[in-house]
Design a protein around this motif. Structure first.
Motif: not given
Length: 120
Positions: A2, A4, A16, A19-20, A23-24, A26-30
């Motif tokens: 994944t 980042k 938010k 990041c949402d 995530k939707a 398939d990435y990993e938000p920081q």
């Protein structure tokens, strides 16, 4: 593995949303709400992409882009600038600072994800 993505955005709702969306897809938000921590966080997390708000309290996103691009370990990480202040000449200044991509707010969800995919 994944990918980042460091999301430097002081606005809670925008952070938010970004990041949402990540995530939707398939990435990993920081998420990071304070730009003053961006360089240190990038050094410790080694993200594959940095999404950078330009207008933040305490520190300018343009200054942060410059600092990230001057760091030998971080300069190869692509930066996508995101800003609501899309005045004439802003994109040129943002790209001159070192950002590889520029998206204006309010974002187009499709364009946002297309830019992320193009940079990673």
């Amino acid at each position: 593995m994944t990918k980042k993505v460091l999301v430097v955005e002081d606005n809670d709702l925008n952070r938010k949303l970004f990041c949402d969306l990540l995530k939707a897809h398939d990435y990993e938000p920081q998420p990071l709400g304070d730009g003053r921590e961006a360089v240190e966080t990038a050094q410790s997390q080694s993200p594959d992409l940095i999404i950078m708000d330009i207008q933040m309290p305490h520190v300018s996103g343009l200054d942060l882009i410059g600092a990230l691009k001057q760091d030998a370990e971080l300069k190869s990480i692509p930066i996508m600038a995101v800003t609501a202040y899309a005045a004439k000449g802003d994109e040129e200044r943002i790209r001159a600072a070192g950002a590889e991509s520029y998206v204006s707010k309010p974002i187009s969800v499709v364009k946002f994800i297309e830019e992320v995919k193009a940079l990673i």
